[in-house]
Design an enzyme around this catalytic site. Structure first.
Site, PDB file in Angstrom:
ATOM      1  N   HIS A 107      74.941  26.687  -1.675  1.00  0.00           N
ATOM      2  CA  HIS A 107      74.145  27.831  -2.123  1.00  0.00           C
ATOM      3  C   HIS A 107      72.878  28.042  -1.291  1.00  0.00           C
ATOM      4  O   HIS A 107      72.657  29.112  -0.739  1.00  0.00           O
ATOM      5  CB  HIS A 107      73.702  27.616  -3.580  1.00  0.00           C
TER       6      HIS A 107
HETATM    7  O1  RIB Z   1      72.884  27.398  -8.881  1.00  0.00           O
HETATM    8  C1  RIB Z   1      72.725  26.807  -7.612  1.00  0.00           C
HETATM    9  C2  RIB Z   1      71.314  26.348  -7.427  1.00  0.00           C
HETATM   10  O2  RIB Z   1      70.990  25.368  -8.401  1.00  0.00           O
HETATM   11  C3  RIB Z   1      71.088  25.658  -6.075  1.00  0.00           C
HETATM   12  O3  RIB Z   1      69.757  25.888  -5.664  1.00  0.00           O
HETATM   13  C4  RIB Z   1      71.278  24.214  -6.384  1.00  0.00           C
HETATM   14  O4  RIB Z   1      70.524  23.363  -5.517  1.00  0.00           O
HETATM   15  C5  RIB Z   1      70.722  24.133  -7.766  1.00  0.00           C
HETATM   16  O5  RIB Z   1      69.308  23.972  -7.656  1.00  0.00           O
END
Ligand code: RIB
Ligand code: CA
Length: 309
Positions: free
Chosen positions: A240
């Site tokens: 992500h």
């Molecule tokens: O939903 C994904 C996010 O939540 C990313 O930033 C992951 O590192 C968690 O923090």
């Protein structure tokens, strides 16, 4: 040539670690500092993990600041079940060497954004530090070049049916940020679930001897990466937060539209939902550019190439 000054606020975190390594492997970025927040794992671990990645990449000159250890008004809900108790499941790094910078993350964010007006602020964890900085110094909303954040979703959450973790963990903070008037680019799950690190990328990373490639394989080359497709028929694991840096490096690989985004802060059923007016039904003015799609192959090819350097 470092022509994009960035301030990264994060909660490493496996994908935060890949994001940091990608940023540090990209000379186009001038990393003014890294601030850390309680999120995936408690603050004591997220700040130490940011320093571990900094040591691994040989960048002791980048200051790392610790920030808030809990959300504005709620208890911290971690994602340790995903990232491991250490926050870097699969990657064993030595204790950090380069020290933590003394200033609180919130003060560092305020001072940095008051000192210059060309900074891109890149939050990839709960928005607690950013919200407090905006509360302490509302003027920075008009000074920050852009806030490019990983968080939220147009359709479908990853913590509840509608809420994404970063916003769910501190919905009040997200509400402050999205109401601040600062220019925001929101990179949510609709984008990040399309850019999965899969068998093709892992095979290419194995050809490299770089520290970043080896660390990424340690974090992501494990059986669940080969599970049957979970995210819309694609195989692999989401990275992500790396999409935030990928966007800065090649915005043309990403597509989105200006929308009004509101944050649910009270409903038990939909707490932490980013209510994205994707079809303009609400009639309210846009407060964010919401990224809904990505040229996954182009982004992943660039990610692998840079991590392999
Ligand atoms: O939903 C994904 C996010 O939540 C990313 O930033 C992951 O590192 C968690 O923090
Ligand atoms: Ca994160």
């Amino acid at each position: 040539m470092a022509d994009i000054p960035v301030l990264i606020d994060c909660d490493p975190g496996q994908d935060d670690a890949v994001m940091l390594m990608l940023a540090m492997a990209s000379p186009e970025l001038d990393i003014l500092g890294i601030t850390t927040v309680g999120g995936n794992v408690p603050l004591a671990r997220t700040e130490a993990n940011a320093r571990r990645i900094r040591d691994l990449m040989g960048r002791p000159g980048i200051p790392v600041h610790a920030g808030c250890d809990r959300p504005l008004v709620r208890p911290l809900v971690t994602a340790a079940h995903v990232h491991g108790e250490t926050g870097l499941r699969g990657l064993d790094l030595p204790e950090p060497v380069a020290p933590l910078a003394p200033a609180h993350a919130v003060d560092f964010i305020v001072e940095t954004l008051r000192a210059r007006d060309d900074v891109v602020l890149c939050p990839t964890g709960p928005l607690t530090n950013v919200a407090l900085a905006l509360a302490k110094a509302p003027d920075i909303a008009g000074r920050v070049r852009r806030i490019v954040l990983m968080g939220g979703a147009v359709a479908g959450g990853n913590v509840t049916p509608v809420a994404e973790y970063n916003v769910f963990a501190d919905p009040e903070a997200a509400d402050v940020v999205f109401r601040s008037g600062a220019p925001i680019t929101m990179i949510g799950l609709d984008c990040t679930h399309r850019a999965l690190l899969g068998p093709r990328e892992l095979a290419r990373l194995r050809l490299s001897r770089s520290a970043a490639a080896r660390a990424t394989l340690a974090l992501f080359d494990h059986p669940s990466a080969w599970d049957p497709p979970r995210y819309g028929g694609r195989q692999g694991l989401p990275v992500h937060d790396a999409c935030v840096v990928g966007y800065l490096l090649a915005p043309g690989n990403f597509a989105g539209r200006d929308c009004h985004v509101a944050i649910e802060t009270s409903s038990r059923l939909t707490l932490g939902q980013t209510v994205v007016d994707w079809h303009g039904r609400h009639g309210s003015a846009s407060n964010a550019t919401v990224i809904g799609d990505v040229h996954a192959t182009a982004f992943l090819d660039d990610l692998v190439e840079r991590l392999s350097r």
